[in-house]
Design a protein around this motif. Sequence first.
Motif, PDB file in Angstrom:
ATOM      1  N   PHE A 101       2.252  -1.087  -2.410  1.00 15.70           N
ATOM      2  CA  PHE A 101       0.916  -1.772  -2.005  1.00 15.70           C
ATOM      3  C   PHE A 101       0.384  -1.100  -0.719  1.00 15.70           C
ATOM      4  O   PHE A 101      -0.614  -0.922  -0.443  1.00 15.70           O
ATOM      5  CB  PHE A 101       1.167  -3.382  -1.881  1.00 15.70           C
ATOM      6  N   ILE A 102       1.636  -0.840   0.179  1.00 18.38           N
ATOM      7  CA  ILE A 102       1.103   0.210   1.435  1.00 18.38           C
ATOM      8  C   ILE A 102       0.291   1.331   0.867  1.00 18.38           C
ATOM      9  O   ILE A 102      -0.701   1.579   1.540  1.00 18.38           O
ATOM     10  CB  ILE A 102       2.264   0.441   2.163  1.00 18.38           C
ATOM     11  N   LEU A 103       0.851   2.117   0.058  1.00 16.00           N
ATOM     12  CA  LEU A 103       0.383   3.348  -0.252  1.00 16.00           C
ATOM     13  C   LEU A 103      -0.920   3.097  -0.874  1.00 16.00           C
ATOM     14  O   LEU A 103      -1.842   3.735  -0.535  1.00 16.00           O
ATOM     15  CB  LEU A 103       1.376   4.196  -1.339  1.00 16.00           C
ATOM     16  N   ILE A 104      -1.029   2.094  -1.837  1.00 13.23           N
ATOM     17  CA  ILE A 104      -2.590   1.860  -2.301  1.00 13.23           C
ATOM     18  C   ILE A 104      -3.327   1.381  -1.282  1.00 13.23           C
ATOM     19  O   ILE A 104      -4.322   2.094  -1.348  1.00 13.23           O
ATOM     20  CB  ILE A 104      -2.373   0.501  -3.268  1.00 13.23           C
ATOM     21  N   GLY A 105      -3.024   0.720  -0.472  1.00 19.66           N
ATOM     22  CA  GLY A 105      -3.876   0.331   0.647  1.00 19.66           C
ATOM     23  C   GLY A 105      -4.213   1.573   1.475  1.00 19.66           C
ATOM     24  O   GLY A 105      -5.472   1.444   1.752  1.00 19.66           O
TER      25      GLY A 105
ATOM     26  N   ILE B 237      -5.223  -0.695   4.532  1.00 16.12           N
ATOM     27  CA  ILE B 237      -6.397  -0.367   4.191  1.00 16.12           C
ATOM     28  C   ILE B 237      -7.208  -0.156   5.656  1.00 16.12           C
ATOM     29  O   ILE B 237      -8.002   0.743   5.921  1.00 16.12           O
ATOM     30  CB  ILE B 237      -7.458  -1.556   3.357  1.00 16.12           C
ATOM     31  N   PHE B 238      -6.627  -1.061   6.560  1.00 18.44           N
ATOM     32  CA  PHE B 238      -7.135  -0.902   7.915  1.00 18.44           C
ATOM     33  C   PHE B 238      -6.852   0.398   8.464  1.00 18.44           C
ATOM     34  O   PHE B 238      -7.641   1.073   9.010  1.00 18.44           O
ATOM     35  CB  PHE B 238      -6.335  -2.172   8.672  1.00 18.44           C
ATOM     36  N   THR B 239      -5.272   0.665   8.464  1.00 19.55           N
ATOM     37  CA  THR B 239      -5.050   1.826   8.996  1.00 19.55           C
ATOM     38  C   THR B 239      -5.639   3.008   8.353  1.00 19.55           C
ATOM     39  O   THR B 239      -6.150   4.067   9.148  1.00 19.55           O
ATOM     40  CB  THR B 239      -3.426   2.013   8.868  1.00 19.55           C
TER      41      THR B 239
ATOM     42  N   LEU C  79       3.536   5.998   8.633  1.00 19.17           N
ATOM     43  CA  LEU C  79       4.418   7.058   8.050  1.00 19.17           C
ATOM     44  C   LEU C  79       3.671   7.515   6.683  1.00 19.17           C
ATOM     45  O   LEU C  79       3.516   8.583   6.466  1.00 19.17           O
ATOM     46  CB  LEU C  79       5.779   6.470   7.862  1.00 19.17           C
ATOM     47  N   VAL C  80       3.232   6.512   5.787  1.00 23.75           N
ATOM     48  CA  VAL C  80       2.378   6.783   4.688  1.00 23.75           C
ATOM     49  C   VAL C  80       1.092   7.548   4.865  1.00 23.75           C
ATOM     50  O   VAL C  80       0.866   8.642   4.362  1.00 23.75           O
ATOM     51  CB  VAL C  80       2.041   5.491   4.035  1.00 23.75           C
ATOM     52  N   LEU C  81       0.446   7.124   6.070  1.00 21.56           N
ATOM     53  CA  LEU C  81      -0.681   7.837   6.622  1.00 21.56           C
ATOM     54  C   LEU C  81      -0.561   9.208   7.002  1.00 21.56           C
ATOM     55  O   LEU C  81      -1.194  10.185   6.452  1.00 21.56           O
ATOM     56  CB  LEU C  81      -1.452   7.094   7.792  1.00 21.56           C
TER      57      LEU C  81
ATOM     58  N   GLY D 188      -2.276  11.990   4.703  1.00 18.78           N
ATOM     59  CA  GLY D 188      -3.297  12.737   5.331  1.00 18.78           C
ATOM     60  C   GLY D 188      -2.844  14.333   5.305  1.00 18.78           C
ATOM     61  O   GLY D 188      -3.765  15.184   5.141  1.00 18.78           O
ATOM     62  N   LEU D 189      -1.665  14.498   5.710  1.00 16.77           N
ATOM     63  CA  LEU D 189      -1.305  16.097   5.619  1.00 16.77           C
ATOM     64  C   LEU D 189      -1.343  16.681   4.292  1.00 16.77           C
ATOM     65  O   LEU D 189      -1.870  17.897   3.912  1.00 16.77           O
ATOM     66  CB  LEU D 189       0.000  16.282   6.178  1.00 16.77           C
ATOM     67  N   ALA D 190      -1.218  15.967   3.145  1.00 19.12           N
ATOM     68  CA  ALA D 190      -1.160  16.399   2.010  1.00 19.12           C
ATOM     69  C   ALA D 190      -2.609  16.544   1.583  1.00 19.12           C
ATOM     70  O   ALA D 190      -2.933  17.401   0.751  1.00 19.12           O
ATOM     71  CB  ALA D 190      -0.390  15.487   0.842  1.00 19.12           C
TER      72      ALA D 190
END
Lengths: 150, 509, 316
Positions: free
Chosen positions: B22-26, B67-69, B367-369, B373-375
């Motif tokens: 869910f973090i990833l989806i967000g 989503i916020f981040t 971390l997910v960001l 982002g880099l990918a």
Amino acid sequence: MDSKNIDIAVGGFLCFLSIAIYLYAERYAGAGVNQYGPNFFPQILAVMLFIASVVCIVQALRGHALKDLETIDKPGLIRAAVMLLIAIAYILLMQVVGFFIATVVFLYAQMTYLKQKSLLVRVITSVLVAMAVYALFHSFLKIPLPEGVF
Amino acid sequence: MSIMYLLEAFQTIFSDLSSLMFILIGVVAGIMVGCLPGLTATMGCALLIPFTFSLPPVQGLLMLMGIFTGAIYGGSIAAILIRTPGTPAAAATLLDGFPLSKRGEAGKAIGIATIASFVGGTIGALIMSFMAPQIAQFGLRFGPPEFFALAVFGLSMIISISGESLLKGVIAALVGLLITTIGFDPLSGVPRFAFGNDNLLGGITFIPALIGLFGFAQVFRNIEKMGIVPQVRSKVSRILPSFKEVKTLLPTMFKSGGIGSVTGSVPGLGCDIAAFIAYGEAKRTSKKPETFGQGALEGIAAPEAANNGATGGAMIPMLTLGVPGDAVTAVLLGALTIHGFQPGPLLFRDHPEIVYPIFAGMILCQLVLLGVGLAGARLFAKLINIDIKVLTSIIFLLCIVGSYSMRFSFFDVGLALGIGVVAYFMSYAKFPVSPILLALILGPMAEQNMRRAMMLSNDDLSIFVTRPISATFLFLAVLMAGLSYMKYKKLREIERKVAETTAQDAVAK
Amino acid sequence: MKKFLVALATVFTLSGAAHAAFPEKDLTLIVPWSAGGGTDTIARALVKNAKKYIGVNVNVVNKTGGQGVVGMGAIKLARPDGYTVGLITFGLSTYKLMGLSDMTFRDFELLQLLNQSAAALSVKADSEWSSLEDLVQYAKANPGKVTLGHTGAGVAWHLSAAALGLAHGVEFNFIPFDGGAPTRSALLGGHIDLAATGIDEVKQLNDAEQIKILAVNADERHPSFPDVPTFTEAGYGLDAPILDWRGLALPKNVPADRVAVLEEGFKKMFEDPDFRQYCEEVGLMLVYEDSEGFEEFLTNMENVLAPTLEATGLLR
């Protein structure tokens, strides 16, 4: 127009505007509970704008204006104006035929006017982008888009 | 003690991989929303709240924080690539991001924005996890005089972003400030400059103005220059910043992240103000301030670290006091209440099972960001390699839809188009556009708090200098204005000499 | 009579084969205030289980600006096919009086009243005043010294506090803020002595004992705050309390059968146990009135507001 005349014209317009704002804001005087009422900010800003505009004109007259202005490309300017008209037509059309159809037409018209040569690119891009935007805004985010009169 | 709770929270999140999903989806959804001009982080969260209804509270919240981040970061991608900040928070990023992109280094700019967002966001999340109560108390010390002083401090940055003519920058800012006085005045209940129009009663809405100033103006410029100026293409070879470049930027990122977190934690200040303050500070302390506005890497790192740092900061007063730090956290507060949790002083005591996963989740979001982002940087950077005729048409469409979707209002679209036309001609007359933006952000804050402070003190102006925080900011504003003005003079001097010598060279030849 | 018509209309909708089933697609609920605010959160909580009661989802759309004028104007002008429902709020009672817009509740087809909120006067927990009596005594001895923060000129809380001052000869220094959140932080930060807000807006802070609620401007005590006296009980009663309200409305000229379907559907959502529980948790007082009762309430409200607005210099 060279930079001197532009600066004088803009400065003159802003002088006039700041006087108009100052006078118009006078009607809000006395509506607040203290001397810093709703008219205070617009009026003090108008005074500052007036001073800045006068300085701008004076500098231009004394030849301090920046010299190297970019020139506007005439055919380019006309192109931009036509595109603006296409956009206005799109906004009006949207309210008649609905968002989706209008968007396809809008994208197609833009690319045609900008001389994108490939018909295939024009058609496919128009339809796909319109679908993607429609799906994202309407179906996923549930933003109400104009449906048209039908 | 809180470390134990935090570790436990990490354990809870990792024990159920769906939370991570869910973090990833967000985050991905957030980046998409943020990229699109007109869709802000606030709207992204608000629009997606219904999706979280069906989820368990923790996972729903993790998704919203993602989503916020993501959205705050995503805004910078649009700012860098098409000179239109996707969210207001990215407005400062375009000052240096777009020039880099114009040089074909969009990938590098996005890479730096990503790393800076990660660093800033992590600092914000850590400060939030360990210092929330103390920071919240500090934020409460901001009353009307302090907010006014801070707004003045922010406005002193006009000098930094005015470009070639300071006078024209000041004029632009004054016009921007006057625009903010349009609409209903909440202090006196008087509608100002509305001319009986309901749409103007609410004032000039910020998002359409933003899209007009940057998005439409840039679209018109692209169309005008089409065929004359060759299309910029991203250099594929140097897509990401090198380690060395990042290393030299780290101090800026850390400092800006800290500035951002603290700024964000003051209720009423948001990510956008945090970004501008950090930008100004970075420029002031930079060894090469003249490169700012021309594509300085620090000019991207500072606002990006600050706005993501502010996301963590803004959560602090929301969680500890029940007072949202900015508009997005106001939405998150609503989401928490719908899920049955009342944010406020009691949340930490009554519901540690939700508070600590929020902290842990905020760190994981960063971390997910970084990963996403880099990918994605390579992919995003290639977006501007699309044929300019097609790309311009699509951007034009997105700007129209974006200005509409803030309030579902065609009035706003017309307004944005009008502002776009004015902004397009402004740049030819050498009037900088950015000061207007800064004025739009800070104008209401300056005016309302100045008048409010006067009501508190019964028209005694000394209230601004007898309160320590307010006095400090006003002092800093004067100092910064003075220093920047001196630097500005010096810079113009150098430029003039360079111009003279080149002219003489030309004559000599 | 009305009930009979409603029943008749319902029968028609159910039996009439000529009528297409209503609603056959999702409804839109226009909220004139921004996402995440109090009104928005209530709207979203209300329609959370819409599908269960009306067969379709209800999408909340925030149309903000101009103190709600823009959103309510959009409700008024929406296509009268019943697919657009609007949430109307207190501002509608003041627009015409304050010269913001000519719009009044008479421009709408009223559906139902949702809630009424009463104003609360709160002080910081460590304040020297522990009752309304203390406060009024102090304020009378030191006219204009007590700073009273409220959420904006012309908002119900501002007018409630102003009415108290007028009725009992107390002079406050009114400091308007822009919404509930800044007002609360100003109170917590000690920048103002006293805050006038909705009682539900300060529930959390009251529970956490960071603030004290001195009194509430209502006819009866609030069920979630049994210890808080009303203005009258505290010795400073007003003729009629100024109440904040929220309700549902449609544009004029929606077919009667559709109005009936919506009336029934939203009443069921209103009675949904999840929604009730949510409102109890946040301290929101739900008050149902059907369209007739709603209209009566609003007519009465205008009469109550006019003198206070005039006295505060907001009447245009």
